[in-house]
Design an enzyme around this catalytic site. Sequence first.
Site, PDB file in Angstrom:
ATOM      1  N   GLU A  62      -3.320   7.639  -4.094  1.00  0.00           N
ATOM      2  CA  GLU A  62      -3.394   6.389  -3.339  1.00  0.00           C
ATOM      3  C   GLU A  62      -3.261   5.216  -4.307  1.00  0.00           C
ATOM      4  OE1 GLU A  62      -6.304   4.839   0.119  1.00  0.00           O
ATOM      5  OE2 GLU A  62      -7.248   5.007  -1.850  1.00  0.00           O
ATOM      6  N   TYR A 111       0.860  -1.190   0.000  1.00  0.00           N
ATOM      7  CA  TYR A 111       0.000   0.000   0.000  1.00  0.00           C
ATOM      8  C   TYR A 111       0.895   1.238   0.000  1.00  0.00           C
ATOM      9  CZ  TYR A 111      -3.378   3.508   1.501  1.00  0.00           C
ATOM     10  OH  TYR A 111      -4.163   4.628   1.568  1.00  0.00           O
TER      11      TYR A 111
END
Length: 449
Positions: free
Chosen positions: A242, A155
């Site tokens: 993101e 992530y």
Amino acid sequence: MAAILLGRSCSQLERFLAINTTKLVTSQGSPVCHQQKRNLLLHENNSFSILHEEGIPVPKFGVAKSADEAFAIAKGLGCTDFVVKAQVLAGGRGKGTFKNGYKGGVKLVFSAEEVRDATAKMIGEYLVTKQTGEKGRICNSVMVCERLYHRREYYIAIMMERAFAGPVLIASAQGGMNIEEVAYENPDAIIKEPIDIIEGLSLPQAIEVANRLGLADRADEVAQHFVNIYKLFIKYDSSMVEINPLAEDPKGGLYCLDAKFRFDDNAEFRQKDLFQRRDWTQEDEKEVEAAKHTLNYIALDGDIGCLVNGAGLAMATMDIIKLHGGEPANFLDVGGGATAEQVTEAFKIITSDPRVHAILVNIFGGIMRCDVIAEGIIAAAEVLKLKIPIVVRLQGTQVDDAKALIAASNLRILACDNLDEAAKMVVKLSTIVGLAKSAQVDVKFQLPI
């Protein structure tokens, strides 16, 4: 500027930060010219295009607006396994359901024919997810991309964050899942690296993050990806980038398999090409209209319209309505420099919702003059021939002039100095109108002498 409410296309990163008691950053506008802050959201295919243009690896992909076009794209990708993704601006697409009964806005398929079949069931249909509400959002296109099989997921995100007084790089070796769950169950798995907004993300900083992710054997390569992502963040005036997941395939290649970007609308003047990609069909019509008049509007599910200046006061107004048993129909912040024309437009937007039975206006006149609000209310009531009751609570600059204007208008506008009493009154009036509508009878209000 007005805070953007969480929960509307809310990214995993934002929910993670909310769980960790930090707040999304909102810029403080000029006291003279208060401009509302809205964020540009782009479809995933646009995010992939930007990543590719900036040298950040993504799977091969194409965008289709018909089943036949999707079939042709799949044939041209040169692979056998595909992912078909509905281009809808909402989280939880994979677990969503189309109104035609087709389940899932993200499909794993194994032939061009299956790509065509899946696309045919998505295009032109409304996808309902946990973030869209019952209405859902229209799917006008799909992204067809090669399916990459990966062995590890990470992530990666960069966003502006108040707790760090600037941008921060957030990373975790536990990618491919809800980051808020990771933060709750294992906070130590989240790496947070503040970035100096002047110096930018340095290569040594990026290498340190790569090492902490367990990628020491290829830290230089991974660090360069981080630096490129930060350059993209700055280049496009992003408020958030993101990537979840950044995946490693069996051959060691790194790819961005899913991405969400957010951009500040205040940068539109220098990001014209970027803002031309905005898909207005994905936004509430009333919110789009509000944006044209620099108003900050978010539709809710209640029956009491709210017109307030300042995000904090707007939130407090909605809270006190609920305290007295009512339900707000909207969040509408006219800001600190609204004109009478903007107030009139705000009323048009509020009353375009047929569920609104009454309106509460709550203005604290500091920068915003109360008499300007009063002029707008009166103009709106006359132009729109409003039949629903309006309760007005005004305090602050030019409040006596505002009260005089309202009194002289002979309109059904109920003035109230106390916010608690105003909230009680508007809840009662909304209930009366609602009961009258359900009984299919008309109701008229007359002010006492």
